[in-house]
Enzyme design. Sequence first.
Site, PDB file in Angstrom:
ATOM      1  N   SER A   3      -6.079 -31.172  13.097  1.00 25.60           N
ATOM      2  CA  SER A   3      -4.784 -31.822  13.390  1.00 25.60           C
ATOM      3  C   SER A   3      -3.965 -32.150  12.151  1.00 25.60           C
ATOM      4  CB  SER A   3      -4.981 -33.115  14.211  1.00 25.60           C
ATOM      5  OG  SER A   3      -5.306 -32.797  15.546  1.00 25.60           O
ATOM      6  N   VAL A  54      -5.253 -22.472  10.413  1.00 25.00           N
ATOM      7  CA  VAL A  54      -6.663 -22.060  10.326  1.00 25.00           C
ATOM      8  C   VAL A  54      -7.043 -21.194  11.539  1.00 25.00           C
ATOM      9  CG1 VAL A  54      -7.663 -24.142  11.436  1.00 25.00           C
ATOM     10  CG2 VAL A  54      -8.964 -22.885   9.704  1.00 25.00           C
ATOM     11  N   ASP A  55      -6.403 -21.444  12.665  1.00 24.94           N
ATOM     12  CA  ASP A  55      -6.637 -20.636  13.881  1.00 24.94           C
ATOM     13  C   ASP A  55      -6.317 -19.165  13.579  1.00 24.94           C
ATOM     14  OD1 ASP A  55      -5.287 -21.016  17.311  1.00 24.94           O
ATOM     15  OD2 ASP A  55      -7.069 -19.987  16.542  1.00 24.94           O
ATOM     16  N   GLY A  58      -2.372 -30.184  10.098  1.00 24.43           N
ATOM     17  CA  GLY A  58      -1.323 -29.216   9.751  1.00 24.43           C
ATOM     18  C   GLY A  58      -0.205 -29.303  10.782  1.00 24.43           C
TER      19      GLY A  58
HETATM   20  N1  APR Z   1      -9.582 -22.718   5.671  1.00 28.66           N
HETATM   21  C1  APR Z   1      -9.619 -24.069   5.729  1.00 28.66           C
HETATM   22  N2  APR Z   1      -8.571 -24.833   6.107  1.00 28.66           N
HETATM   23  C2  APR Z   1      -7.430 -24.169   6.439  1.00 28.66           C
HETATM   24  C3  APR Z   1      -7.310 -22.754   6.398  1.00 28.66           C
HETATM   25  C4  APR Z   1      -8.454 -22.033   5.981  1.00 28.66           C
HETATM   26  N3  APR Z   1      -8.460 -20.685   5.914  1.00 28.66           N
HETATM   27  N4  APR Z   1      -6.033 -22.417   6.767  1.00 28.66           N
HETATM   28  C5  APR Z   1      -5.389 -23.576   7.030  1.00 28.66           C
HETATM   29  N5  APR Z   1      -6.213 -24.637   6.823  1.00 28.66           N
HETATM   30  C6  APR Z   1      -5.932 -26.072   6.950  1.00 28.66           C
HETATM   31  C7  APR Z   1      -4.499 -26.513   6.919  1.00 28.66           C
HETATM   32  O1  APR Z   1      -4.020 -26.542   5.578  1.00 28.66           O
HETATM   33  C8  APR Z   1      -4.629 -27.916   7.506  1.00 28.66           C
HETATM   34  O2  APR Z   1      -5.033 -28.831   6.497  1.00 28.66           O
HETATM   35  O3  APR Z   1      -6.374 -26.493   8.232  1.00 28.66           O
HETATM   36  C9  APR Z   1      -5.781 -27.759   8.511  1.00 28.66           C
HETATM   37  C10 APR Z   1      -5.361 -27.763   9.977  1.00 28.66           C
HETATM   38  O4  APR Z   1      -4.046 -27.248  10.091  1.00 28.66           O
HETATM   39  P1  APR Z   1      -3.627 -26.247  11.315  1.00 28.66           P
HETATM   40  O5  APR Z   1      -4.316 -24.963  11.124  1.00 28.66           O
HETATM   41  O6  APR Z   1      -2.139 -26.263  11.366  1.00 28.66           O
HETATM   42  O7  APR Z   1      -4.254 -26.943  12.608  1.00 28.66           O
HETATM   43  P2  APR Z   1      -3.707 -28.190  13.462  1.00 28.66           P
HETATM   44  O8  APR Z   1      -2.903 -29.134  12.631  1.00 28.66           O
HETATM   45  O9  APR Z   1      -4.918 -28.708  14.184  1.00 28.66           O
HETATM   46  O10 APR Z   1      -2.701 -27.512  14.494  1.00 28.66           O
HETATM   47  C11 APR Z   1      -3.240 -26.627  15.459  1.00 28.66           C
HETATM   48  O11 APR Z   1      -1.770 -24.916  14.763  1.00 28.66           O
HETATM   49  O12 APR Z   1      -2.348 -22.868  14.000  1.00 28.66           O
HETATM   50  C12 APR Z   1      -1.948 -23.530  15.110  1.00 28.66           C
HETATM   51  O13 APR Z   1      -2.938 -22.309  16.917  1.00 28.66           O
HETATM   52  C13 APR Z   1      -2.989 -23.525  16.186  1.00 28.66           C
HETATM   53  O14 APR Z   1      -1.482 -24.400  17.778  1.00 28.66           O
HETATM   54  C14 APR Z   1      -2.584 -24.725  16.957  1.00 28.66           C
HETATM   55  C15 APR Z   1      -2.136 -25.704  15.883  1.00 28.66           C
END
Ligand code: APR
Length: 179
Positions: A126, A36-37, A128
């Site tokens: 968290s 999502v970042d 993902g």
């Molecule tokens: N909209 C909503 N949810 C989303 C989107 C979107 N466009 N894209 C991804 N997600 C969901 C993922 O499917 C997951 O369920 O957001 C949730 C969080 O996943 P991550 O993005 O992997 O975040 P996180 O698990 O907190 O890990 C953070 O991942 O992307 C990197 O830079 C970030 O290092 C950091 C880590």
Amino acid sequence: MAQASVIDVVRGDITQQDVDAIVNAANSSLMGGGGVDGAIHAAAGPALLQACKDVRRRLYPDGLPTGAAIATTGGDLPARFVIHTVGPKYWEYADGGRELLAAAHRNSLAETQRVGASSVAFPAISCGVYGWNPREAAPIAIEAVRTALADFPDVQRVSFVLINDDAFDAFTRAIESAD
Ligand code: APR
């Protein structure tokens, strides 16, 4: 009397939500990443990364700590603000870091209130790369938001926006059993 706040669960892409603020599941560098970042930075444009660099320089030279939250401009997003928070990495804590996961939600609501945003959307923080199972994370997230809202009366609407079935089902189940 403040109007009761609404918490809902939405299936969709957080970058397309028509809300005042969206929460980014960032890493402590605030320099972007995947998941999502990555989606939020891609949609917000270069102004977001510039704002994050300013935050690092002015407020968090060593990076944003896990559980903390900080608001920046929303850049080209529909949302006016992005609230960056760092969730716990599941494998780094005996209990996955549940207190830090709750703190990330509470501190994101504090930032929502501080910047004067009345609606805010959360992703599944968290759930993902950082390894949390959404079925475990959802009850913690919803309970943290429900409890914290009493302290942030200007926050009228909180949406959990889930892009995949697993997370959507987990948050839907959790919000129904929390009622
Ligand atoms: N909209 C909503 N949810 C989303 C989107 C979107 N466009 N894209 C991804 N997600 C969901 C993922 O499917 C997951 O369920 O957001 C949730 C969080 O996943 P991550 O993005 O992997 O975040 P996180 O698990 O907190 O890990 C953070 O991942 O992307 C990197 O830079 C970030 O290092 C950091 C880590």
